[in-house]
Design a protein around this motif. Structure first.
Motif, PDB file in Angstrom:
ATOM      1  N   TYR A 119       0.373  -1.215  -0.022  1.00 16.90           N
ATOM      2  CA  TYR A 119       0.036   0.464   0.309  1.00 16.90           C
ATOM      3  C   TYR A 119       1.254   1.547   0.007  1.00 16.90           C
ATOM      4  CZ  TYR A 119      -2.626   4.066   1.270  1.00 16.90           C
ATOM      5  OH  TYR A 119      -3.365   4.674   0.937  1.00 16.90           O
ATOM      6  N   PRO A 171       1.049   4.929   0.500  1.00 14.19           N
ATOM      7  CA  PRO A 171      -0.421   5.999   1.123  1.00 14.19           C
ATOM      8  C   PRO A 171      -0.333   7.249   0.560  1.00 14.19           C
ATOM      9  CG  PRO A 171       2.193   6.292   2.792  1.00 14.19           C
ATOM     10  CD  PRO A 171       2.204   4.684   2.046  1.00 14.19           C
ATOM     11  N   GLU A 205      -3.395   9.275   6.098  1.00 11.43           N
ATOM     12  CA  GLU A 205      -4.605   8.325   6.258  1.00 11.43           C
ATOM     13  C   GLU A 205      -3.979   7.894   7.124  1.00 11.43           C
ATOM     14  OE1 GLU A 205      -2.691   8.838   3.582  1.00 11.43           O
ATOM     15  OE2 GLU A 205      -3.111   6.930   2.231  1.00 11.43           O
ATOM     16  N   ILE A 206      -2.959   6.655   7.210  1.00 11.34           N
ATOM     17  CA  ILE A 206      -2.700   5.479   8.309  1.00 11.34           C
ATOM     18  C   ILE A 206      -2.328   6.177   9.657  1.00 11.34           C
ATOM     19  CG2 ILE A 206      -0.513   3.768   8.848  1.00 11.34           C
ATOM     20  CD1 ILE A 206       0.622   3.926   6.186  1.00 11.34           C
ATOM     21  N   LYS A 228      -9.206   2.054  -1.349  1.00 12.57           N
ATOM     22  CA  LYS A 228     -10.063   2.166  -0.708  1.00 12.57           C
ATOM     23  C   LYS A 228      -9.314   1.358  -0.052  1.00 12.57           C
ATOM     24  CE  LYS A 228     -14.027   3.418  -2.535  1.00 12.57           C
ATOM     25  NZ  LYS A 228     -13.367   3.384  -3.873  1.00 12.57           N
ATOM     26  N   ARG A 284      -7.890  -1.843  -0.943  1.00 13.57           N
ATOM     27  CA  ARG A 284      -5.871  -2.597  -0.456  1.00 13.57           C
ATOM     28  C   ARG A 284      -5.510  -1.290   0.740  1.00 13.57           C
ATOM     29  NH1 ARG A 284      -1.959  -4.290  -3.295  1.00 13.57           N
ATOM     30  NH2 ARG A 284      -3.287  -4.703  -4.480  1.00 13.57           N
ATOM     31  N   PHE A 285      -5.969  -0.169   1.470  1.00 11.82           N
ATOM     32  CA  PHE A 285      -6.184   0.438   2.279  1.00 11.82           C
ATOM     33  C   PHE A 285      -6.175  -0.396   4.133  1.00 11.82           C
ATOM     34  CE2 PHE A 285      -7.146   4.024   5.327  1.00 11.82           C
ATOM     35  CZ  PHE A 285      -5.672   3.815   5.832  1.00 11.82           C
ATOM     36  N   TYR A 315      -4.284  -3.777   4.399  1.00 10.01           N
ATOM     37  CA  TYR A 315      -3.501  -3.300   4.276  1.00 10.01           C
ATOM     38  C   TYR A 315      -3.640  -2.984   6.243  1.00 10.01           C
ATOM     39  CZ  TYR A 315       0.798  -0.492   5.957  1.00 10.01           C
ATOM     40  OH  TYR A 315       1.679   0.374   6.487  1.00 10.01           O
ATOM     41  N   PHE A 356     -10.358   9.952  -0.275  1.00 11.96           N
ATOM     42  CA  PHE A 356      -9.313   9.132  -1.348  1.00 11.96           C
ATOM     43  C   PHE A 356      -9.991   9.558  -2.299  1.00 11.96           C
ATOM     44  CE2 PHE A 356      -7.487   5.520   1.669  1.00 11.96           C
ATOM     45  CZ  PHE A 356      -8.198   5.444   2.222  1.00 11.96           C
TER      46      PHE A 356
END
Ligand SMILES: Nc1ncnc2c1ncn2[C@@H]1O[C@H](COP(=O)(O)OP(=O)(O)OP(=O)(O)O)[C@@H](O)[C@H]1O
Ligand SMILES: [Mg+2]
Length: 274
Positions: free
Chosen positions: A22, A24, A28-29, A52, A54-55, A58, A180
């Protein structure tokens, strides 16, 4: 669609050392991690194919939580989420639905395209998103308190034309929303190179083409190419397809049936890959 279809339970308790790939786009993380620590539900807003899902994969890996994914659709009932009694030869047995499993396990529960679900289904989520963090099960009379680590995540594509479909304010206002969009060019090229298995120059060219095609939005192109489509084109090229043919098949054709828009897109493909 039969009950339970489109529902997947992924256990990431024994993940690969590196976790899902992923890239970034911003902070967001960190924000998601704070929401997780503070037991806040999260809404991911953004166009199709921008990362989205994939996030969430992750983040589940990063936070070492199981991930339960539920694809929402307009036949999805509260029972599909919560569970139902099954009739067997020796009587009836209760079977937890995916939401109930996630609540008991302390999993991250990801409802994809939540706006597709009926309102009476969505309200089941409400008591889980406030300080009570409970799931009342009417059929059994049980009230389950969410296990530590349980988190509700929903995704939602605000771009679609849905005159009649929207989330009620009482639902929306229960979530922290992360917006996103397609990643900046350098990062999108890195993603296309990694996911598509192509070299950096070709990945950059595909991203440059995407920028031009996204410009056609103002000329009536309703859906612009996503990172996902660029990855698909890259994969075709990596497996030996001519780059222009790959772009026509993987990018131009899926985006529009309109002959003049398709011709304009093909011209941009030819101008990018002379
Ligand atoms: N930030 C990113 N990091 C890594 N890969 C990405 C990223 N963004 C997009 N991708 C690639 O694009 C593909 C599509 O992303 P994803 O499935 O997460 O989109 P999505 O936003 O969930 O779309 P949809 O709304 O249609 O479900 C991924 O499989 C991955 O190959
Ligand atoms: Mg998705």
């Amino acid at each position: 669609m039969s009950p339970g279809e489109g529902i997947a339970l992924a256990d990431v308790s024994g993940p690969a050392a590196e976790g899902p790939y992923y890239v970034p786009s911003g902070d967001e993380i960190a924000i998601f991690e704070r929401c997780h620590a503070r037991e806040l539900a999260v809404m991911l807003k953004g166009p199709t194919g921008c990362g989205k899902t994939r996030f969430v994969e992750y983040m589940a890996w990063r936070l070492r939580r199981p991930l339960v994914t539920i694809a929402c659709h307009d036949d999805l009932t509260a029972s599909d989420l919560v569970g139902r009694f099954l009739i067997r030869h020796d009587g009836t047995v209760w079977q937890d639905g995916p939401l109930t499993r996630a609540v008991r396990e302390g999993a991250i529960c990801y409802l994809d395209e939540v706006v597709e679900a009926r309102q009476d289904t969505v309200v089941v989520l409400h008591p889980l998103t406030d300080h009570r963090r409970v799931l009342p099960i009417d059929r059994t009379g049980e009230t389950i308190v969410a296990a530590p680590g349980f988190q509700l995540v929903v995704s939602y594509n605000p771009g679609y034309q849905r005159m009649l479909k929207d989330l009620k304010p009482s639902t929306r206002q229960r979530f922290v929303a992360l917006e996103f969009d397609f990643p900046p060019p350098e990062r999108e090229a890195a993603i296309v190179a990694h996911e598509g298995g192509v070299d950096e120059p070709l990945a950059h060219a595909l991203v440059a083409l995407a920028a031009r095609l996204r410009g056609l939005h103002d000329r009536g192109l309703a859906e612009v190419p996503s990172t996902r489509l660029l990855v698909a084109a890259a994969r075709l090229v990596a497996s030996g397809t001519d780059v222009r043919a790959a772009c026509r098949a993987a990018i131009v054709a899926p985006l529009s049936d309109d002959a003049s828009l398709a011709a304009a897109m093909r011209d941009l493909v030819d101008a990018t890959f002379v």
